[in-house]
Design a protein around this motif. Sequence first.
Motif, short mmCIF file in Angstrom:
data_model
loop_
_atom_site.label_atom_id
_atom_site.label_comp_id
_atom_site.label_asym_id
_atom_site.label_seq_id
_atom_site.Cartn_x
_atom_site.Cartn_y
_atom_site.Cartn_z
N ASP A 1 0.83 -1.20 0.00
CA ASP A 1 0.00 0.00 0.00
C ASP A 1 0.87 1.26 0.00
N ALA A 2 1.87 1.29 0.88
CA ALA A 2 2.76 2.45 0.94
C ALA A 2 3.51 2.64 -0.37
N ALA A 3 3.97 1.54 -0.97
CA ALA A 3 4.72 1.62 -2.22
C ALA A 3 3.85 2.13 -3.36
N LEU A 4 2.60 1.69 -3.39
CA LEU A 4 1.69 2.13 -4.43
C LEU A 4 1.40 3.62 -4.29
N LEU A 5 1.17 4.08 -3.06
CA LEU A 5 0.92 5.50 -2.85
C LEU A 5 2.14 6.33 -3.27
N PRO B 1 8.53 7.35 -17.31
CA PRO B 1 9.94 7.67 -16.99
C PRO B 1 10.21 7.67 -15.49
N GLU B 2 9.30 8.23 -14.71
CA GLU B 2 9.48 8.24 -13.25
C GLU B 2 9.42 6.83 -12.67
N LEU B 3 8.54 6.01 -13.21
CA LEU B 3 8.44 4.63 -12.72
C LEU B 3 9.73 3.85 -12.99
N ARG B 4 10.35 4.09 -14.13
CA ARG B 4 11.59 3.37 -14.44
C ARG B 4 12.70 3.79 -13.48
N ARG B 5 12.77 5.09 -13.16
CA ARG B 5 13.75 5.54 -12.18
C ARG B 5 13.43 4.98 -10.79
N PHE B 6 12.16 4.96 -10.46
CA PHE B 6 11.69 4.43 -9.19
C PHE B 6 12.07 2.96 -9.04
N ALA B 7 11.85 2.19 -10.10
CA ALA B 7 12.20 0.77 -10.07
C ALA B 7 13.71 0.57 -10.01
N ALA B 8 14.45 1.38 -10.76
CA ALA B 8 15.91 1.25 -10.75
C ALA B 8 16.47 1.52 -9.36
N ASP B 9 15.89 2.51 -8.67
CA ASP B 9 16.35 2.83 -7.32
C ASP B 9 16.07 1.69 -6.35
N ALA B 10 14.86 1.13 -6.43
CA ALA B 10 14.52 0.00 -5.55
C ALA B 10 15.36 -1.22 -5.88
N GLY B 11 15.60 -1.46 -7.16
CA GLY B 11 16.43 -2.62 -7.56
C GLY B 11 17.86 -2.47 -7.09
N ALA B 12 18.40 -1.25 -7.19
CA ALA B 12 19.78 -1.02 -6.73
C ALA B 12 19.88 -1.21 -5.23
N LEU C 1 6.06 7.13 5.65
CA LEU C 1 5.85 5.69 5.52
C LEU C 1 7.17 4.95 5.32
N GLY C 2 8.25 5.58 5.74
CA GLY C 2 9.55 4.97 5.56
C GLY C 2 9.72 3.65 6.29
N HIS C 3 9.00 3.48 7.41
CA HIS C 3 9.11 2.21 8.15
C HIS C 3 8.56 1.04 7.34
N LEU C 4 7.74 1.34 6.32
CA LEU C 4 7.22 0.29 5.44
C LEU C 4 8.01 0.19 4.14
N LEU C 5 8.63 1.27 3.73
CA LEU C 5 9.29 1.33 2.43
C LEU C 5 10.77 0.99 2.48
N ASP C 6 11.44 1.37 3.56
CA ASP C 6 12.89 1.24 3.63
C ASP C 6 13.31 -0.04 4.36
N THR C 7 12.77 -1.14 3.93
CA THR C 7 13.09 -2.46 4.46
C THR C 7 13.24 -3.41 3.28
N SER C 8 13.71 -4.62 3.54
CA SER C 8 13.81 -5.61 2.46
C SER C 8 12.45 -5.86 1.83
N ARG D 1 8.04 -1.92 -3.48
CA ARG D 1 8.24 -0.82 -4.42
C ARG D 1 8.41 -1.35 -5.84
N LEU D 2 9.15 -2.44 -5.99
CA LEU D 2 9.29 -3.05 -7.32
C LEU D 2 7.95 -3.58 -7.82
N THR D 3 7.17 -4.14 -6.92
CA THR D 3 5.85 -4.66 -7.30
C THR D 3 4.95 -3.53 -7.79
N ALA D 4 4.95 -2.41 -7.06
CA ALA D 4 4.13 -1.27 -7.48
C ALA D 4 4.59 -0.74 -8.83
N ALA D 5 5.91 -0.67 -9.04
CA ALA D 5 6.42 -0.20 -10.32
C ALA D 5 6.00 -1.12 -11.46
#
Length: 283
Positions: free
Chosen positions: A208-212, A264-275, A230-237, A243-247
């Motif tokens: 939910d946090a990743a989708l928002l 374009p923003e989604l691709r950067r978003f996914a690249a950041d989560a993947g890295a 919502l970092g406590h939900l986003l900044d974990t394994s 985040r990748l699922t939402a992307a």
Amino acid sequence: MYAPPSNPVDERRMTAAHHRAAATLGVTVIGPACWGWNGRTLGRRGRHREHGDCWLRLDSAPVGRRPDVLWEGASEAWAALPEVPQPRLYAVHETREDQTLYHAELAAYLSSRVCSPGPILRTPLDLPDRWWASLRASLASVSAARTDRPTVRREWLDHAFPRFLGMPAPRHVEYTTAHGDLHWSNLTRQGPVLLDWEAYGIAPRGYDAALLLAYSLLVPRTAARVRVELGHLLDTSAGRVARLTAAAELLENAARGDHPELVPELRRFAADAGASTRRQAAS
């Protein structure tokens, strides 16, 4: 709010079925038509002799293809989550006309505006600290609820990650209960009240946090606020997988023609989560 169905026959059919549902449930319709995605749903404000101001939402499906998961979401969420701000559900009514099933939900009408007229945020939002605290509490309650309703299936992850992200789906995915469609037109400015529970079910933890966050990417200031609140939900394994699922989900939607400006923003978003995922795996 979306446009009516592209086929005028479907628009007339849905409008007539909505009128019949209103008559059956004792609702006097007083508001304009509000169509859902691809004209799939039709909602209108009304007045009920017992409940007062209300909202009547109608969906339809061919006979033999009743979408059990979607049509039962609001009822299950209302029963399971009394502590979460959501529209009071008064009644559910189903009918069959020829080869079409109709599903109507009568709920309380909310006077508070939604945060955005569409899922994607396009202008900055200034929401108070108490709004974010309430949202965090709601998401914690949802995550703790028990359900066997599927929202994001493992089979979809195995298909979508290679196709839309160019990587295999992770072997281990932590699942929990989610609202399932958390975007800015499903949150009110006061509260917030969480709307549209048809996708309620099991999804990767933090989904939910990743989708928002994904729906906030065109407004960097608000996206940054989402990351903080919502970092406590986003900044974990688990959150990185979410985040990748939402992307992947929104890139799949874009491939069908929905909101290509977000790509374009989604691709950067996914690249950041993947890295981030790769760095954690290497450490």
